[in-house]
Design a protein around this motif. Sequence first.
Motif, PDB file in Angstrom:
ATOM      1  N   PRO A 139      22.505  54.516  60.984  1.00 27.57           N
ATOM      2  CA  PRO A 139      21.140  54.919  61.352  1.00 27.57           C
ATOM      3  C   PRO A 139      20.315  55.460  60.192  1.00 27.57           C
ATOM      4  CG  PRO A 139      22.704  55.660  62.998  1.00 27.57           C
ATOM      5  CD  PRO A 139      23.518  55.132  61.862  1.00 27.57           C
ATOM      6  N   LEU A 140      20.972  56.007  59.167  1.00 29.53           N
ATOM      7  CA  LEU A 140      20.235  56.615  58.067  1.00 29.53           C
ATOM      8  C   LEU A 140      19.901  55.616  56.958  1.00 29.53           C
ATOM      9  CD1 LEU A 140      22.204  59.980  57.789  1.00 29.53           C
ATOM     10  CD2 LEU A 140      19.965  59.592  58.818  1.00 29.53           C
ATOM     11  N   GLU A 141      20.225  54.340  57.151  1.00 30.94           N
ATOM     12  CA  GLU A 141      19.950  53.323  56.148  1.00 30.94           C
ATOM     13  C   GLU A 141      18.498  52.833  56.223  1.00 30.94           C
ATOM     14  OE1 GLU A 141      21.542  52.579  53.524  1.00 30.94           O
ATOM     15  OE2 GLU A 141      23.196  51.200  53.927  1.00 30.94           O
ATOM     16  N   GLU A 142      18.042  52.204  55.132  1.00 29.52           N
ATOM     17  CA  GLU A 142      16.719  51.591  55.064  1.00 29.52           C
ATOM     18  C   GLU A 142      16.872  50.143  54.608  1.00 29.52           C
ATOM     19  OE1 GLU A 142      13.300  54.642  54.170  1.00 29.52           O
ATOM     20  OE2 GLU A 142      14.709  54.633  52.494  1.00 29.52           O
ATOM     21  N   SER A 143      17.255  49.296  55.526  1.00 29.90           N
ATOM     22  CA  SER A 143      17.488  47.889  55.202  1.00 29.90           C
ATOM     23  C   SER A 143      16.193  47.101  55.329  1.00 29.90           C
ATOM     24  CB  SER A 143      18.550  47.313  56.136  1.00 29.90           C
ATOM     25  OG  SER A 143      18.142  47.426  57.479  1.00 29.90           O
ATOM     26  N   ASP A 423      29.476  65.369  32.113  1.00 27.00           N
ATOM     27  CA  ASP A 423      29.323  64.036  32.704  1.00 27.00           C
ATOM     28  C   ASP A 423      28.522  64.081  34.005  1.00 27.00           C
ATOM     29  OD1 ASP A 423      29.523  61.328  33.054  1.00 27.00           O
ATOM     30  OD2 ASP A 423      31.566  61.368  33.843  1.00 27.00           O
ATOM     31  N   ILE A 424      27.458  64.847  34.011  1.00 26.77           N
ATOM     32  CA  ILE A 424      26.568  64.915  35.169  1.00 26.77           C
ATOM     33  C   ILE A 424      25.249  64.233  34.808  1.00 26.77           C
ATOM     34  CG2 ILE A 424      25.319  66.401  36.777  1.00 26.77           C
ATOM     35  CD1 ILE A 424      27.537  68.473  36.372  1.00 26.77           C
ATOM     36  N   LEU A 425      24.911  63.198  35.575  1.00 27.91           N
ATOM     37  CA  LEU A 425      23.736  62.372  35.312  1.00 27.91           C
ATOM     38  C   LEU A 425      22.798  62.377  36.506  1.00 27.91           C
ATOM     39  CD1 LEU A 425      25.776  59.353  33.963  1.00 27.91           C
ATOM     40  CD2 LEU A 425      24.453  60.917  32.546  1.00 27.91           C
ATOM     41  N   LYS A 426      21.589  61.886  36.275  1.00 29.79           N
ATOM     42  CA  LYS A 426      20.648  61.718  37.377  1.00 29.79           C
ATOM     43  C   LYS A 426      20.879  60.367  38.058  1.00 29.79           C
ATOM     44  CE  LYS A 426      16.795  64.622  35.932  1.00 29.79           C
ATOM     45  NZ  LYS A 426      15.351  64.670  35.616  1.00 29.79           N
ATOM     46  N   ALA A 427      20.625  60.344  39.346  1.00 29.02           N
ATOM     47  CA  ALA A 427      20.693  59.101  40.116  1.00 29.02           C
ATOM     48  C   ALA A 427      19.441  59.005  40.981  1.00 29.02           C
ATOM     49  CB  ALA A 427      21.942  59.067  40.985  1.00 29.02           C
ATOM     50  N   ALA A 428      19.019  57.782  41.247  1.00 25.40           N
ATOM     51  CA  ALA A 428      17.843  57.566  42.094  1.00 25.40           C
ATOM     52  C   ALA A 428      18.005  56.269  42.872  1.00 25.40           C
ATOM     53  CB  ALA A 428      16.574  57.513  41.240  1.00 25.40           C
ATOM     54  N   VAL A 429      17.511  56.261  44.106  1.00 26.92           N
ATOM     55  CA  VAL A 429      17.484  55.058  44.930  1.00 26.92           C
ATOM     56  C   VAL A 429      16.046  54.829  45.385  1.00 26.92           C
ATOM     57  CG1 VAL A 429      18.281  53.927  47.043  1.00 26.92           C
ATOM     58  CG2 VAL A 429      19.859  55.348  45.709  1.00 26.92           C
ATOM     59  N   PHE A 430      15.504  53.641  45.080  1.00 25.96           N
ATOM     60  CA  PHE A 430      14.127  53.277  45.420  1.00 25.96           C
ATOM     61  C   PHE A 430      14.144  52.243  46.547  1.00 25.96           C
ATOM     62  CE2 PHE A 430      14.308  54.567  41.038  1.00 25.96           C
ATOM     63  CZ  PHE A 430      13.133  55.276  40.790  1.00 25.96           C
ATOM     64  N   GLU A 431      13.486  52.552  47.659  1.00 21.50           N
ATOM     65  CA  GLU A 431      13.376  51.586  48.755  1.00 21.50           C
ATOM     66  C   GLU A 431      12.547  50.398  48.259  1.00 21.50           C
ATOM     67  OE1 GLU A 431      12.154  49.258  51.959  1.00 21.50           O
ATOM     68  OE2 GLU A 431      10.679  50.450  50.846  1.00 21.50           O
ATOM     69  N   ARG A 432      13.033  49.166  48.505  1.00 25.83           N
ATOM     70  CA  ARG A 432      12.351  48.010  47.914  1.00 25.83           C
ATOM     71  C   ARG A 432      11.959  46.921  48.909  1.00 25.83           C
ATOM     72  NH1 ARG A 432      15.321  42.693  47.686  1.00 25.83           N
ATOM     73  NH2 ARG A 432      17.549  43.174  47.526  1.00 25.83           N
ATOM     74  N   HIS A 434      10.080  47.357  52.083  1.00 26.17           N
ATOM     75  CA  HIS A 434       8.852  47.518  52.882  1.00 26.17           C
ATOM     76  C   HIS A 434       7.779  48.342  52.186  1.00 26.17           C
ATOM     77  CE1 HIS A 434      11.039  45.689  56.169  1.00 26.17           C
ATOM     78  NE2 HIS A 434      11.978  46.607  56.090  1.00 26.17           N
ATOM     79  N   ASN A 435       7.953  48.584  50.886  1.00 27.97           N
ATOM     80  CA  ASN A 435       6.954  49.319  50.119  1.00 27.97           C
ATOM     81  C   ASN A 435       6.655  50.692  50.735  1.00 27.97           C
ATOM     82  OD1 ASN A 435       5.230  49.630  47.917  1.00 27.97           O
ATOM     83  ND2 ASN A 435       3.484  48.691  48.961  1.00 27.97           N
ATOM     84  N   THR A 436       7.702  51.368  51.193  1.00 24.53           N
ATOM     85  CA  THR A 436       7.515  52.689  51.805  1.00 24.53           C
ATOM     86  C   THR A 436       7.278  53.776  50.767  1.00 24.53           C
ATOM     87  OG1 THR A 436       9.881  53.208  51.745  1.00 24.53           O
ATOM     88  CG2 THR A 436       9.043  52.068  53.717  1.00 24.53           C
ATOM     89  N   GLY A 437       7.711  53.524  49.533  1.00 26.74           N
ATOM     90  CA  GLY A 437       7.626  54.557  48.500  1.00 26.74           C
ATOM     91  C   GLY A 437       8.741  55.578  48.590  1.00 26.74           C
ATOM     92  N   HIS A 438       9.698  55.373  49.478  1.00 32.57           N
ATOM     93  CA  HIS A 438      10.802  56.317  49.610  1.00 32.57           C
ATOM     94  C   HIS A 438      11.701  56.268  48.371  1.00 32.57           C
ATOM     95  CE1 HIS A 438      10.606  56.248  54.312  1.00 32.57           C
ATOM     96  NE2 HIS A 438       9.549  56.811  53.745  1.00 32.57           N
ATOM     97  N   ILE A 439      12.029  57.446  47.865  1.00 30.19           N
ATOM     98  CA  ILE A 439      12.895  57.553  46.697  1.00 30.19           C
ATOM     99  C   ILE A 439      13.869  58.705  46.924  1.00 30.19           C
ATOM    100  CG2 ILE A 439      13.027  57.868  44.199  1.00 30.19           C
ATOM    101  CD1 ILE A 439      10.060  57.045  44.072  1.00 30.19           C
ATOM    102  N   GLY A 440      15.157  58.384  46.926  1.00 27.45           N
ATOM    103  CA  GLY A 440      16.177  59.417  47.029  1.00 27.45           C
ATOM    104  C   GLY A 440      16.645  59.817  45.638  1.00 27.45           C
ATOM    105  N   LEU A 441      16.768  61.105  45.421  1.00 27.82           N
ATOM    106  CA  LEU A 441      17.099  61.623  44.091  1.00 27.82           C
ATOM    107  C   LEU A 441      18.310  62.531  44.173  1.00 27.82           C
ATOM    108  CD1 LEU A 441      13.445  62.539  43.070  1.00 27.82           C
ATOM    109  CD2 LEU A 441      14.715  60.507  42.389  1.00 27.82           C
ATOM    110  N   GLY A 442      19.193  62.431  43.182  1.00 24.47           N
ATOM    111  CA  GLY A 442      20.388  63.263  43.187  1.00 24.47           C
ATOM    112  C   GLY A 442      21.081  63.233  41.847  1.00 24.47           C
ATOM    113  N   TYR A 443      22.341  63.692  41.852  1.00 24.62           N
ATOM    114  CA  TYR A 443      23.133  63.784  40.621  1.00 24.62           C
ATOM    115  C   TYR A 443      24.510  63.185  40.869  1.00 24.62           C
ATOM    116  CZ  TYR A 443      19.372  66.900  39.274  1.00 24.62           C
ATOM    117  OH  TYR A 443      18.134  67.407  38.986  1.00 24.62           O
ATOM    118  N   ILE A 444      25.117  62.682  39.788  1.00 25.11           N
ATOM    119  CA  ILE A 444      26.385  61.983  39.915  1.00 25.11           C
ATOM    120  C   ILE A 444      27.294  62.374  38.757  1.00 25.11           C
ATOM    121  CG2 ILE A 444      25.550  59.957  38.628  1.00 25.11           C
ATOM    122  CD1 ILE A 444      27.150  58.227  40.633  1.00 25.11           C
TER     123      ILE A 444
END
Length: 574
Positions: A139-143, A423-432, A434-444
């Motif tokens: 349910p939390l996915e953006e397919s 070894d801690i980096l930035k990570a990002a996920v961009f919805e691609r 439906h052009n929602t502009g949603h961007i998830g941000l975190g660390y890995i």
Amino acid sequence: MNLKKMIDTAIGRRKADLVLKGGQVLNVFTEHSETKDVAICDGIIVGLGLYEGETEIDITDKIVIPGLMDGHIHLESTLLTPSEFERAVLPRGTVAVMADPHEIGNVAGTDGIDYMMDLCKELKMHVYFNLPSCVPAAPLEESGETLEAEDLKPYYQYDNVLGLAEVMNSVGVTEGDENLLKKILDAKNAGRIVDGHAPFLGGKDLNAYIAAGVRSDHECTNEQEGFEKLSRGQWIMIREGTAAKNLKALLPLCQPPYCYRAMFCTDDRHPEDLLHEGHMDSIIRKAISWGVDPVIAVKMCTLNTAAYFGLKDTGAIAPGYRADIAVVDNLADFNIEKVFIGGALVAENGAVLNDSTAAFPENDKILHSFHMQKITTESFKYPELKERQRVIGVKRHELLTDELIIQPTKTAIKNSGVDLERDILKAAVFERHHNTGHIGLGYIKGYGIKSGAIATSVAHDSHNLIVVGVSDEEIAAAAEAVRKLGGGLVAVENGKVIEELALPIAGLMSPLPIHEVDKKLRRLKEAAKQLGASDDIDPFMTLAFVSLPVIPVLRLNGKGLIDVNKQQIVEATF
């Protein structure tokens, strides 16, 4: 089918169309071998013994085995078109695969399923399909699309559709999600199989999951989990792919009596591994080298797979079985020398015979699947660091992640969360989609790069755009490069692309020949190593799973950080 002709051939009243002479036939029923001719008529094995044929092939001192089968694979995850995949695996003895097109289904829905089926129509090998059960995966996915039960039901009219693919939303099953249960019921009512995907599920939750009709699992990572699921009646698919390598941990399941309810699969396998290690032959070779009885290893790749999926006329060298056959030099080196499908020689000495490059059809929805704005550093902003920061911890040779709670150091605070020493980096996920502009941000943590950024549009299962990098500038440069490609893999350093592989087919597959894809992918992996990527991970395959919120523990998608076990957003960032 001319039964009289087949009977006459089996008895010896007429010559067979083809006879394989003098080989050692591996019998997967008795688990012994015997020196016999193999007589073939109209593509069917009609007899073992002493036969004459219109065509005879001397295979003295060679071993005859059933053609190999992959119990669960996503063809899209090879990054290849199906015809290029076939070019790699057919000479390796693979005659059939059970494909789950949920990668392209997440991007393009039924258009994606139809596209994959069309691409596979002219292949020599058998491609069976299991329908995507979870699009989106959770349910939390953006397919890109959603597949409901009524979208899938019409496909059960096709003979090459064997069932419902990996039901990864185990929580949806145990909580009685009506749409998911409808998909399961439709498969069962059509007399088809239901595959599972439920890492660490146990106890009464596992009972409920299996009671609902889920008959297999390919997510076991240790023998205890495998034994529990097998003891409850599930078939265990032992996975040995590019990212997840579970064979060694599950070797106890490769011996009687457990091996009779187990089979092999790859799930995901990249071109480099297909070309240089192999496909199912590679798994068998590994299993044998680690002490598995060779006959059992072959059986787990042939008869067991056929039995699970209800394919009654394949998976063995026996009268009445389809003449899908591989000829092997010996059971230690396990080099495939000849491959027959329906009694026709289709591959020999590492090459496909009568090979041709298949064209892929035009489809705007598939070939233009990116719908998003240009990405710059102004497109996103990481939230302020907390005293105790959640960080995704990647694990070597596994799809599982850890949830790490880390106190930022002065270095991390100074660098907006990045701490290369730890070894801690930035990570990002961009919805691609439906052009929602949603961007998830975190660390890995555990990815390893010390400079630049790595990005990919292969991000299971919704296949949004995922990036790991050392700074906002590098992340933006890598993400924008993938967007401009219309999908692909890139490595960036100092804001410039140093290697790339375009994946214009749904952002998942390349139209290039396998050797060119392999060359570009090896260059990308070398570039990732130059950036500092850990030797313990495949940089692109590992990154592809960081966003999948159905495999524990902590994931990142366009909505933020996801606690998989709770199916909750624990840090929303868009």
